[in-house]
Design a protein around this motif. Structure first.
Motif, PDB file in Angstrom:
ATOM      1  N   VAL A 248      21.717  24.288 -15.852  1.00 50.11           N
ATOM      2  CA  VAL A 248      22.689  25.268 -16.859  1.00 50.11           C
ATOM      3  C   VAL A 248      23.020  26.476 -15.507  1.00 50.11           C
ATOM      4  N   CYS A 249      23.686  27.073 -15.807  1.00 48.10           N
ATOM      5  CA  CYS A 249      25.100  27.815 -14.900  1.00 48.10           C
ATOM      6  C   CYS A 249      24.912  28.581 -15.532  1.00 48.10           C
ATOM      7  N   PHE A 250      24.952  30.444 -15.098  1.00 46.15           N
ATOM      8  CA  PHE A 250      25.229  31.457 -15.746  1.00 46.15           C
ATOM      9  C   PHE A 250      25.843  32.273 -14.800  1.00 46.15           C
ATOM     10  N   PHE A 251      27.652  32.448 -14.269  1.00 42.59           N
ATOM     11  CA  PHE A 251      28.295  32.734 -13.163  1.00 42.59           C
ATOM     12  C   PHE A 251      28.513  34.022 -14.010  1.00 42.59           C
ATOM     13  N   ASP A 252      28.344  34.737 -13.215  1.00 47.40           N
ATOM     14  CA  ASP A 252      28.224  36.553 -13.299  1.00 47.40           C
ATOM     15  C   ASP A 252      28.537  36.564 -14.986  1.00 47.40           C
ATOM     16  N   CYS A 253      27.362  36.214 -16.268  1.00 52.01           N
ATOM     17  CA  CYS A 253      27.869  36.371 -16.976  1.00 52.01           C
ATOM     18  C   CYS A 253      27.023  36.831 -17.702  1.00 52.01           C
ATOM     19  N   LEU A 254      25.551  36.722 -17.194  1.00 50.17           N
ATOM     20  CA  LEU A 254      24.194  37.194 -17.838  1.00 50.17           C
ATOM     21  C   LEU A 254      24.029  38.287 -18.447  1.00 50.17           C
ATOM     22  N   HIS A 255      24.844  39.366 -17.165  1.00 50.68           N
ATOM     23  CA  HIS A 255      24.641  41.084 -17.782  1.00 50.68           C
ATOM     24  C   HIS A 255      25.388  41.274 -18.934  1.00 50.68           C
ATOM     25  N   ASP A 256      26.704  40.334 -18.767  1.00 51.09           N
ATOM     26  CA  ASP A 256      27.797  40.689 -19.635  1.00 51.09           C
ATOM     27  C   ASP A 256      27.344  40.485 -21.406  1.00 51.09           C
ATOM     28  N   MET A 257      25.849  39.554 -22.185  1.00 50.42           N
ATOM     29  CA  MET A 257      25.534  39.375 -22.808  1.00 50.42           C
ATOM     30  C   MET A 257      25.083  40.384 -23.580  1.00 50.42           C
ATOM     31  N   GLY A 258      24.527  40.253 -24.619  1.00 46.57           N
ATOM     32  CA  GLY A 258      23.989  41.688 -26.009  1.00 46.57           C
ATOM     33  C   GLY A 258      22.812  41.072 -25.617  1.00 46.57           C
ATOM     34  N   ASP A 259      22.075  39.667 -25.545  1.00 46.29           N
ATOM     35  CA  ASP A 259      20.752  39.486 -25.678  1.00 46.29           C
ATOM     36  C   ASP A 259      20.574  38.330 -24.848  1.00 46.29           C
ATOM     37  N   PRO A 260      20.523  38.911 -23.533  1.00 43.10           N
ATOM     38  CA  PRO A 260      20.032  37.951 -22.149  1.00 43.10           C
ATOM     39  C   PRO A 260      18.747  37.283 -21.741  1.00 43.10           C
ATOM     40  N   VAL A 261      18.126  37.470 -22.974  1.00 47.00           N
ATOM     41  CA  VAL A 261      16.788  37.257 -23.117  1.00 47.00           C
ATOM     42  C   VAL A 261      16.582  36.128 -23.968  1.00 47.00           C
ATOM     43  N   VAL A 306      33.659  47.822 -19.063  1.00 51.18           N
ATOM     44  CA  VAL A 306      33.870  46.115 -19.061  1.00 51.18           C
ATOM     45  C   VAL A 306      32.815  45.766 -19.205  1.00 51.18           C
ATOM     46  N   CYS A 307      31.700  45.565 -18.548  1.00 49.47           N
ATOM     47  CA  CYS A 307      29.883  44.541 -18.577  1.00 49.47           C
ATOM     48  C   CYS A 307      28.938  45.463 -19.635  1.00 49.47           C
ATOM     49  N   THR A 308      29.432  46.816 -19.409  1.00 51.18           N
ATOM     50  CA  THR A 308      27.828  47.043 -20.628  1.00 51.18           C
ATOM     51  C   THR A 308      28.780  47.850 -21.971  1.00 51.18           C
ATOM     52  N   PRO A 309      29.743  47.955 -22.345  1.00 44.14           N
ATOM     53  CA  PRO A 309      31.003  48.429 -23.138  1.00 44.14           C
ATOM     54  C   PRO A 309      30.413  46.559 -23.971  1.00 44.14           C
ATOM     55  N   ALA A 310      30.517  45.614 -23.333  1.00 48.94           N
ATOM     56  CA  ALA A 310      30.603  44.689 -23.814  1.00 48.94           C
ATOM     57  C   ALA A 310      29.558  44.028 -24.506  1.00 48.94           C
ATOM     58  N   SER A 311      28.475  44.485 -23.721  1.00 50.28           N
ATOM     59  CA  SER A 311      26.971  43.974 -24.171  1.00 50.28           C
ATOM     60  C   SER A 311      26.935  44.699 -25.146  1.00 50.28           C
ATOM     61  N   LEU A 312      27.132  45.968 -25.170  1.00 57.02           N
ATOM     62  CA  LEU A 312      26.334  47.208 -26.465  1.00 57.02           C
ATOM     63  C   LEU A 312      27.782  46.029 -27.898  1.00 57.02           C
ATOM     64  N   LEU A 320      22.388  45.423 -19.779  1.00 62.44           N
ATOM     65  CA  LEU A 320      21.855  45.577 -17.935  1.00 62.44           C
ATOM     66  C   LEU A 320      22.504  46.037 -17.409  1.00 62.44           C
ATOM     67  N   GLY A 321      23.988  45.658 -18.174  1.00 56.52           N
ATOM     68  CA  GLY A 321      24.445  46.509 -17.049  1.00 56.52           C
ATOM     69  C   GLY A 321      25.196  44.955 -15.096  1.00 56.52           C
ATOM     70  N   ALA A 322      26.108  45.765 -14.502  1.00 60.40           N
ATOM     71  CA  ALA A 322      26.739  44.784 -13.004  1.00 60.40           C
ATOM     72  C   ALA A 322      25.928  44.802 -12.513  1.00 60.40           C
ATOM     73  N   GLN A 323      24.317  46.169 -12.445  1.00 60.38           N
ATOM     74  CA  GLN A 323      23.534  46.426 -11.072  1.00 60.38           C
ATOM     75  C   GLN A 323      22.588  46.387 -11.380  1.00 60.38           C
ATOM     76  N   ALA A 324      21.758  45.228 -11.939  1.00 59.31           N
ATOM     77  CA  ALA A 324      20.595  45.248 -13.253  1.00 59.31           C
ATOM     78  C   ALA A 324      19.633  44.778 -11.852  1.00 59.31           C
ATOM     79  N   GLY A 325      19.596  44.073 -10.553  1.00 59.03           N
ATOM     80  CA  GLY A 325      19.004  44.318  -9.650  1.00 59.03           C
ATOM     81  C   GLY A 325      18.523  42.608 -10.070  1.00 59.03           C
ATOM     82  N   GLN A 326      17.112  41.930  -9.025  1.00 57.03           N
ATOM     83  CA  GLN A 326      16.245  41.417  -8.781  1.00 57.03           C
ATOM     84  C   GLN A 326      15.548  41.329 -10.288  1.00 57.03           C
ATOM     85  N   ALA A 327      14.823  42.245 -10.215  1.00 54.39           N
ATOM     86  CA  ALA A 327      13.450  42.834 -10.206  1.00 54.39           C
ATOM     87  C   ALA A 327      13.681  42.344 -12.386  1.00 54.39           C
TER      88      ALA A 327
END
Length: 357
Positions: A248-261, A306-312, A320-327
């Motif tokens: 399964v692939c998430f390309f540049d979209c996990l941080h855009d999701m409202g509920d990535p967990v 774009v990313c943060t308003p879309a998740s909200l 999460l935002g587009a600079q969430a970081g690996q951790a």
């Protein structure tokens, strides 16, 4: 004002104003980049070699006077080159990679499609700031959708098949034999189509909640001759059908999701026990100050509008935002049910995480 004036360092002020002038030149020339891209001026410069404004206007069927001014502005900004002795304009090989070669890994003209769309959306963005912060992806205008496709596709073209997939443990061998792959948040299908062309024995399923993007993906797949091996369907990251996927692939979209967990948990239930989740995200460090770079500046700006308003705008709204970081991303994936997460690959613009059950 007198108190402020007394604390101003003239040298620092001059440096900062100089930087701002450079930024203003970039902002105003961004419109011209979009115009030049739309009119084919960059590609014509590559094809013809050094030319005068009159020659370029004739080649492209455009107004010579406006082309002359366009060339002058672009040369002043350093986006194209000018020969003072011959009075001709051209693109260096490096400039051509950025503005004219859509197969180049550093092709950036698509960013200016996005910029145009975001300027058009400014009233919506201002309203989001003044209210609840919400602005859904589908509420943006069409320039953002096509521009995003053009922004991401060069990196996928250059890295996905040759570097990112081989960096995953045993995945390429499965793809060659005939794996089942879900591309979640597929947009216009650039990543899905690339994989389908490279691995004819595999079966691909692309999902996106945006119906217009799914329709564009289907059309693109048919044009590329792989429509029979890709099923594009409307679906969210938490509801796409379970089919025991190998990848399964998430390309540049996990941080855009409202509920990535929640999305990660759904993936964990759709994967085969030995399957893998590949998460491609913008490159970022774990500390804020680590992202005070040119790349970080671009991604934080995009994340703001774009990313943060879309998740909200979605359920949970983790933002999460587009600079969430690996951790932070790893924590999300582990909370979603994965046991192991590692960084499999990276570029100056992306990091690729591999998650296993």
């Amino acid at each position: 004002m007198p108190e402020i004036a007394q604390t101003v360092d003239p040298e620092k002020l001059n440096v900062f104003v100089g930087r701002m002038l450079g930024d203003l030149g970039a902002v105003t020339n961004s419109v011209l980049v979009h115009v030049g891209d739309q009119l084919g001026l960059y590609k014509s410069l590559v094809k013809s070699g050094p030319v005068t404004s009159a020659a370029l206007a004739k080649q492209t069927g455009t107004s010579e006077r406006l082309v002359r001014e366009w060339l002058s502005a672009q040369a002043a900004q350093g986006y194209i080159s000018y020969d003072t002795e011959r009075g001709e304009f051209s693109l260096s090989p490096e400039q051509a990679m950025v503005f004219a070669d859509e197969d180049s890994p550093v092709y950036l003209a698509g960013f200016f499609d996005v910029a145009r769309g975001l300027f058009d959306d400014t009233p919506k963005i201002v309203n989001a700031f003044r209210t609840d912060g919400k602005l859904a992806w589908h509420e943006h205008n069409g320039c953002l959708f096509c521009g995003t496709q053009r922004v991401f596709r060069p990196a996928y073209n250059y890295h996905l098949i040759n570097e990112w997939l081989p960096a995953l443990d045993g995945v390429v061998a499965k793809l060659e034999r005939g794996a089942r792959v879900a591309d979640v948040g597929c947009g216009h299908g650039a990543s899905t189509i690339l994989m389908a062309k490279a691995f004819p024995n595999a079966k691909f399923f692309g999902f996106d909640y945006h119906p217009a993007s799914i329709e564009a993906a289907r059309q693109a797949a048919n044009e590329e001759g792989v429509g029979d091996r890709i099923s594009f369907e409307v679906g969210t990251a938490k509801t796409f059908p379970s089919k025991e996927y190998d990848l399964v692939c998430f390309f540049d979209c996990l941080h855009d999701m409202g509920d990535p967990v929640g999305a990660s948990h759904h993936v964990s239930e759709t994967l085969k026990p030995d399957g893998a989740l590949m998460v491609v995200e913008p490159f970022a460090g774990d500390k804020l100050e680590e992202n005070f770079t040119p790349v970080g500046a671009v991604f934080y700006a995009a994340s703001t509008v774009v990313c943060t308003p879309a998740s909200l705008a979605q359920e949970v709204g983790l933002a999460l935002g587009a600079q969430a970081g690996q951790a932070r991303l790893s924590k999300v994936l582990i909370e979603g049910g994965f046991k192991r997460v590692r960084r499999a690959a990276e570029t100056p613009f992306n990091m690729v995480l591999e998650a296993r059950l």
